[in-house]
Design an enzyme around this catalytic site. Structure first.
Site, mmCIF file in Angstrom:
data_model
loop_
_atom_site.group_PDB
_atom_site.id
_atom_site.type_symbol
_atom_site.label_atom_id
_atom_site.label_comp_id
_atom_site.label_asym_id
_atom_site.label_seq_id
_atom_site.Cartn_x
_atom_site.Cartn_y
_atom_site.Cartn_z
ATOM 1 N N SER A 1 -12.400 -0.244 3.836
ATOM 2 C CA SER A 1 -11.926 -0.702 5.142
ATOM 3 C C SER A 1 -11.428 0.460 5.977
ATOM 4 O O SER A 1 -10.580 1.237 5.525
ATOM 5 C CB SER A 1 -10.777 -1.695 4.953
ATOM 6 O OG SER A 1 -11.267 -2.821 4.287
ATOM 7 N N ARG B 1 0.828 -1.225 0.000
ATOM 8 C CA ARG B 1 0.000 0.000 0.000
ATOM 9 C C ARG B 1 0.859 1.272 0.000
ATOM 10 O O ARG B 1 0.526 2.264 0.651
ATOM 11 C CB ARG B 1 -0.949 0.026 1.215
ATOM 12 C CG ARG B 1 -1.893 -1.148 1.314
ATOM 13 C CD ARG B 1 -2.950 -1.145 0.213
ATOM 14 N NE ARG B 1 -3.756 -2.353 0.311
ATOM 15 C CZ ARG B 1 -3.487 -3.504 -0.330
ATOM 16 N NH1 ARG B 1 -2.437 -3.584 -1.135
ATOM 17 N NH2 ARG B 1 -4.260 -4.546 -0.197
ATOM 18 N N GLU C 1 -6.860 2.786 8.228
ATOM 19 C CA GLU C 1 -6.433 2.592 6.835
ATOM 20 C C GLU C 1 -6.912 3.800 6.018
ATOM 21 O O GLU C 1 -6.264 4.207 5.064
ATOM 22 C CB GLU C 1 -7.062 1.304 6.283
ATOM 23 C CG GLU C 1 -6.860 1.118 4.813
ATOM 24 C CD GLU C 1 -6.488 -0.303 4.432
ATOM 25 O OE1 GLU C 1 -5.921 -1.039 5.259
ATOM 26 O OE2 GLU C 1 -6.774 -0.658 3.285
HETATM 27 C C1 LIG Z 1 -15.995 -0.337 -1.101
HETATM 28 C C2 LIG Z 1 -14.512 -0.114 -1.119
HETATM 29 C C3 LIG Z 1 -13.654 -1.180 -1.224
HETATM 30 C C4 LIG Z 1 -12.264 -0.981 -1.254
HETATM 31 N N1 LIG Z 1 -11.462 -2.066 -1.392
HETATM 32 C C5 LIG Z 1 -10.122 -1.894 -1.464
HETATM 33 C C6 LIG Z 1 -9.257 -3.011 -1.659
HETATM 34 O O1 LIG Z 1 -9.692 -4.147 -1.751
HETATM 35 N N2 LIG Z 1 -7.929 -2.779 -1.739
HETATM 36 C C7 LIG Z 1 -7.396 -1.526 -1.648
HETATM 37 O O2 LIG Z 1 -6.177 -1.382 -1.753
HETATM 38 N N3 LIG Z 1 -8.201 -0.432 -1.476
HETATM 39 C C8 LIG Z 1 -9.532 -0.586 -1.379
HETATM 40 N N4 LIG Z 1 -10.353 0.506 -1.213
HETATM 41 C C9 LIG Z 1 -9.763 1.846 -1.070
HETATM 42 C C10 LIG Z 1 -9.684 2.624 -2.401
HETATM 43 O O3 LIG Z 1 -10.581 2.131 -3.332
HETATM 44 C C11 LIG Z 1 -8.316 2.588 -3.008
HETATM 45 O O4 LIG Z 1 -7.387 3.081 -2.088
HETATM 46 C C12 LIG Z 1 -8.252 3.416 -4.304
HETATM 47 O O5 LIG Z 1 -7.097 3.023 -5.003
HETATM 48 C C13 LIG Z 1 -8.231 4.912 -4.081
HETATM 49 O O6 LIG Z 1 -8.369 5.542 -5.347
HETATM 50 P P1 LIG Z 1 -9.089 6.946 -5.501
HETATM 51 O O7 LIG Z 1 -8.975 7.385 -6.904
HETATM 52 O O8 LIG Z 1 -10.476 6.909 -4.953
HETATM 53 O O9 LIG Z 1 -8.180 7.860 -4.581
HETATM 54 P P2 LIG Z 1 -8.617 8.975 -3.543
HETATM 55 O O10 LIG Z 1 -9.393 8.358 -2.426
HETATM 56 O O11 LIG Z 1 -9.239 10.132 -4.238
HETATM 57 O O12 LIG Z 1 -7.180 9.420 -3.009
HETATM 58 C C14 LIG Z 1 -6.359 8.514 -2.299
HETATM 59 C C15 LIG Z 1 -4.934 9.071 -2.315
HETATM 60 O O13 LIG Z 1 -4.431 9.003 -3.641
HETATM 61 C C16 LIG Z 1 -3.995 10.278 -4.075
HETATM 62 N N5 LIG Z 1 -4.275 10.404 -5.508
HETATM 63 C C17 LIG Z 1 -5.455 10.173 -6.157
HETATM 64 N N6 LIG Z 1 -5.300 10.386 -7.476
HETATM 65 C C18 LIG Z 1 -3.997 10.775 -7.671
HETATM 66 C C19 LIG Z 1 -3.228 11.160 -8.808
HETATM 67 N N7 LIG Z 1 -3.729 11.200 -10.048
HETATM 68 N N8 LIG Z 1 -1.929 11.497 -8.612
HETATM 69 C C20 LIG Z 1 -1.376 11.455 -7.380
HETATM 70 N N9 LIG Z 1 -2.050 11.116 -6.268
HETATM 71 C C21 LIG Z 1 -3.359 10.775 -6.420
HETATM 72 C C22 LIG Z 1 -4.767 11.285 -3.226
HETATM 73 O O14 LIG Z 1 -4.061 12.496 -3.098
HETATM 74 C C23 LIG Z 1 -4.851 10.549 -1.905
HETATM 75 O O15 LIG Z 1 -3.667 10.759 -1.185
HETATM 76 C C24 LIG Z 1 -11.742 0.329 -1.173
HETATM 77 C C25 LIG Z 1 -12.629 1.426 -1.071
HETATM 78 C C26 LIG Z 1 -13.994 1.208 -1.044
HETATM 79 C C27 LIG Z 1 -14.911 2.386 -0.959
#
Ligand SMILES: Cc1cc2nc3c(=O)[nH]c(=O)nc-3n(C[C@H](O)[C@H](O)[C@H](O)COP(=O)(O)OP(=O)(O)OC[C@H]3O[C@@H](n4cnc5c(N)ncnc54)[C@H](O)[C@@H]3O)c2cc1C
Length: 312
Positions: free
Chosen positions: A215, A163, A307
Site C-alpha cells: 500500500s 504500525r 505509508e
Molecule cells: C504486497 C504487499 C502487501 C503488504 N501488506 C501489508 C499488510 O497487510 N500489513 C502491513 O502492515 N504491511 C504490509 N506490507 C508492508 C510490508 O510487508 C511490511 O511493512 C513488512 O513488515 C516489512 O518487512 P521487511 O522485512 O520487508 O522490512 P523492510 O521493508 O526491509 O524495512 C522496513 C523497516 O523495517 C526496518 N527493519 C527491517 N528489518 C529490521 C531488523 N531486523 N531490525 C530493525 N529494523 C528492521 C527497516 O530499517 C525499515 O525501517 C505489504 C507489502 C507488500 C509488498
C-alpha cells in the site's frame, strides 16, 4: 577478509526491483557477523549513515542509491520451545507461517501472505485481517548499533501501537536480532485453512504479478474527511483499527486508476498499489505519488500521506 562490500545494487534487495547502489553493504547472518562488520565499519572511519534492510517490501529506494552502510539482516533460525517460537529476525513471515502449520501452532494465521521478515514486521508492528504483530510477540532481542549493547524487551517494553514500536520511535538505532513469539496449540488443518485463506485473499486482490511495495498511502482517518464529503463517504467507513476511509476507494473515485509515469502505474487491480511495469525508476514512482496526491487534494481537499518509506 572484509565483511563490507562496496557498490552493491540495492534493487536486488527490493521487492520493487528499484534502486541504485549502496556505497557500503554488510550482509548479516549472525550476531557475530554484525559485531565484526560494525568494528570494520568503525575502523574505516566513514562518517556516514547506517540503514537496516530486511525484506525490502516497504521501502522505495532512490535511483541514486544510498551513500552509507546498508546492513542487510539475513539472520535465520527457528527454535521451538513448547508453544514459544524464537526466530531469527531475517526469517520470512511465510517460512514462519509454514512452520507453524506443520507444528499445529495457532495465533499468526492473520499474517498469511504478508511479505517481508519478522524483524521488519516487529519494527513496524505490521498487521492485517484484524491481527497485529504485537498480538504474538512475547520478547524481542536487539542490539544497539552504536554501543553494541544487547537488549531484551518484553511485549510491553516494545511500546507497540498502530504500525509503530519502540524500535521505530527510537530512530532505528537498534537491529532486531531475534523475536520470541507466543502461540497456542490448535488443529493443523484449521490453521492451514485460515492461513491460506488470507494468502488467497491477497492473491485475488493485489497485483502481485508486478513488483510492488504494498500500500502506497495510509487510509484516510475519518476525522480528516471534510464535513461535506462525510455523507457520501460514510458507506466506505471501516475500522483499521480506528475509523478510516480506504484510500484505494478515493483514488479510484478521483479517476486515477492506471495513472502512469514512465514504467510506474497505479494498479487497475488495487488502486493503492503503484506497480513497477518493468523498468520503473524511483523517480517514476515518485511522479505517480505526486500526481495522485495533487489530484486527490484538488478534487476532494484531502491530503494523502505515504505509508511506504523512502530511502535516499
Ligand atoms: C504486497 C504487499 C502487501 C503488504 N501488506 C501489508 C499488510 O497487510 N500489513 C502491513 O502492515 N504491511 C504490509 N506490507 C508492508 C510490508 O510487508 C511490511 O511493512 C513488512 O513488515 C516489512 O518487512 P521487511 O522485512 O520487508 O522490512 P523492510 O521493508 O526491509 O524495512 C522496513 C523497516 O523495517 C526496518 N527493519 C527491517 N528489518 C529490521 C531488523 N531486523 N531490525 C530493525 N529494523 C528492521 C527497516 O530499517 C525499515 O525501517 C505489504 C507489502 C507488500 C509488498
Amino acid at each position: 577478509m572484509s565483511k563490507i562490500q562496496k557498490d552493491v545494487p540495492l534493487k536486488n534487495y527490493s521487492n520493487y526491483k528499484i534502486g541504485g547502489n549502496a556505497s557500503y553493504f554488510l550482509d548479516v547472518r549472525t550476531k557475530e557477523d554484525l559485531i565484526e562488520g560494525l568494528r570494520e565499519w568503525r575502523q574505516r572511519g566513514e562518517n556516514k549513515e547506517i540503514f537496516i534492510l530486511g525484506g525490502g517490501t516497504n521501502i522505495l529506494i532512490s535511483d541514486d542509491g544510498f551513500d552509507g552502510l546498508i546492513i542487510h539482516c539475513s539472520i535465520k533460525g527457528i527454535e521451538l520451545n513448547g508453544e514459544e517460537l524464537t526466530v531469527g529476525a531475517g526469517e520470512s513471515i511465510w517460512d514462519i507461517d509454514k512452520f507453524l502449520v506443520e507444528k499445529s501452532l495457532s495465533g499468526m494465521e492473520w499474517s498469511g501472505g504478508l511479505p517481508g521478515t519478522i524483524g521488519g514486521a516487529v519494527r513496524g508492528n505490521a498487521g492485517a485481517f484484524s491481527g497485529e504483530t504485537k498480538d504474538i510477540v512475547s520478547r524481542v532481542q536487539s542490539i544497539d548499533l552504536e554501543t553494541l549493547e544487547e537488549k531484551e524487551r518484553d511485549n510491553k517494553d516494545c511500546e507497540f501501537s498502530y504500525r509503530n514500536s519502540i524500535f521505530k520511535k527510537n530512530g532505528d538505532k537498534e537491529l532486531i536480532l531475534s523475536v520470541t513469539l507466543s502461540l497456542r496449540k490448535g488443529e493443523r488443518d484449521e490453521i492451514e485453512e485460515r492461513t491460506l485463506r488470507n494468502v488467497q485473499y491477497r492473491q485475488e486482490r493485489h497485483p502481485l504479478e508486478y513488483p510492488n511495495i504494498g500500500s502506497t498511502f495510509k487510509n484516510i482517518p475519518w476525522d480528516n474527511v471534510p464535513e461535506d464529503l462525510k455523507v457520501h463517504w460514510k458507506v466506505y467507513l471501516k475500522d483499521d483499527p480506528f475509523p478510516v476511509v480506504p484510500v484505494a476507494k478515493i483514488i479510484a473515485l478521483a479517476g486515477l486508476k492506471g495513472t502512469t509515469v514512465g514504467e510506474a502505474m497505479v494498479s487497475d487491480k488495487h488502486t493503492n498499489f503503484i506497480v513497477n511495469l518493468g523498468g520503473a525508476k524511483a523517480s517514476d514512482v515518485k511522479g505517480v505519488i505526486e500526481e495522485v496526491k495533487d489530484k486527490v487534494k484538488d478534487k476532494f481537499g484531502v491530503n494523502l500521506e505515504e505509508e511506504v518509506m523512502y530511502l535516499n
